[in-house]
Design an enzyme around this catalytic site. Structure first.
Site, PDB file in Angstrom:
ATOM      1  N   GLY A 189     -35.729 -44.978  98.349  1.00 32.39           N
ATOM      2  CA  GLY A 189     -35.769 -43.906  99.414  1.00 32.39           C
ATOM      3  C   GLY A 189     -34.574 -42.952  98.972  1.00 32.39           C
ATOM      4  N   SER A 190     -34.635 -41.664  98.846  1.00 33.03           N
ATOM      5  CA  SER A 190     -33.481 -40.746  98.405  1.00 33.03           C
ATOM      6  C   SER A 190     -34.266 -39.311  98.467  1.00 33.03           C
ATOM      7  CB  SER A 190     -33.034 -41.198  97.125  1.00 33.03           C
ATOM      8  OG  SER A 190     -34.174 -41.605  96.233  1.00 33.03           O
TER       9      SER A 190
END
Length: 232
Positions: A189-190
């Site tokens: 996640g980013s």
């Protein structure tokens, strides 16, 4: 086509960065089955999810001078004009920026948005706040890269988030890249930011789904010239 080849065509391979994680999940799953089978089935689901997270699918990239493609799978979270971070060295004037947020369900292999040469790579330590927040571009841990093209410089920033705690880069300064070539990965996640040359009009809108190496973010040349495609 054999059944084996048919399955291979439908299931993308796992990126090498994911081998230790998938192997670790699988080992824990075996232990959980030995302890209590319901726990083992939970471990099986998590192992499958881990393999899915680290998938490394082929993409068909439009190849034409001036096209800027998405560097990441995800959702276009912001399209704004904003002053780029100083480490990019792109000046103090607002530039068009397209931000793409990657959830834990998106493929996290990052691809070059353009064909060009890597002029600069700068790693900046930082926090791990929600990557969807605008201030994450300056406060969070990030890896910044500047690509030099015939139509100007393109800034690409890998930004860590709440869950993502490891930014991986496969490239070095001075290295040439083709559009859609894999250059890095962020775990769990980013966000990816792309800074375009001044005056460039983004061709995507907030909320739109982007596919790495395929979705066109901008056309630095304009017009509607023909294009070819490359699958990798």
């Amino acid at each position: 086509m054999s059944i084996v080849n048919s399955v291979r065509a439908q299931i993308p391979p796992i990126h090498r960065e994911g081998y230790p994680f998938v192997g670790g999940f699988a080992l824990v799953t075996l232990i959980l089955f030995w302890i209590w089978s319901p726990l083992g089935w939970i471990g099986t689901v998590l192992t499958i999810w881990c393999a899915y997270f680290f998938r490394n699918p082929a993409r068909t990239t439009p190849v034409r001078d001036g096209l800027v493609v998405s560097p990441a799978d995800g959702r276009v979270s912001m399209v704004v004009d904003i002053i780029p971070p100083p480490e990019l060295g792109l000046g103090a004037k607002p530039l068009p920026r397209v931000s793409i947020f990657m959830s834990v369900f998106n493929c996290h292999v990052n691809r070059s948005p353009v064909a060009g040469r890597i002029e600069r790579i700068v790693y900046s330590p930082g926090k791990f706040i929600n990557a969807e927040l605008d201030k994450a571009s300056e406060d969070n841990e990030r890896n910044s890269m500047v690509l030099s093209t015939e139509h100007g410089q393109i800034g690409v920033i890998q930004i860590a988030g709440l869950i993502a705690r490891r930014i991986v880069s496969f490239v070095r300064e001075g290295q040439p890249l083709v559009a859609g070539e894999r250059f890095g990965l962020i775990r769990f996640g980013s966000r990816l930011d792309v800074y375009l040359p001044e005056g460039t009009k983004p061709l995507v809108a907030e909320g739109q789904t982007a596919i790495a190496g395929e979705t066109i973010l901008a056309d630095l040349k304009g017009g509607d010239a023909g294009r070819t495609y490359r699958t990798d």
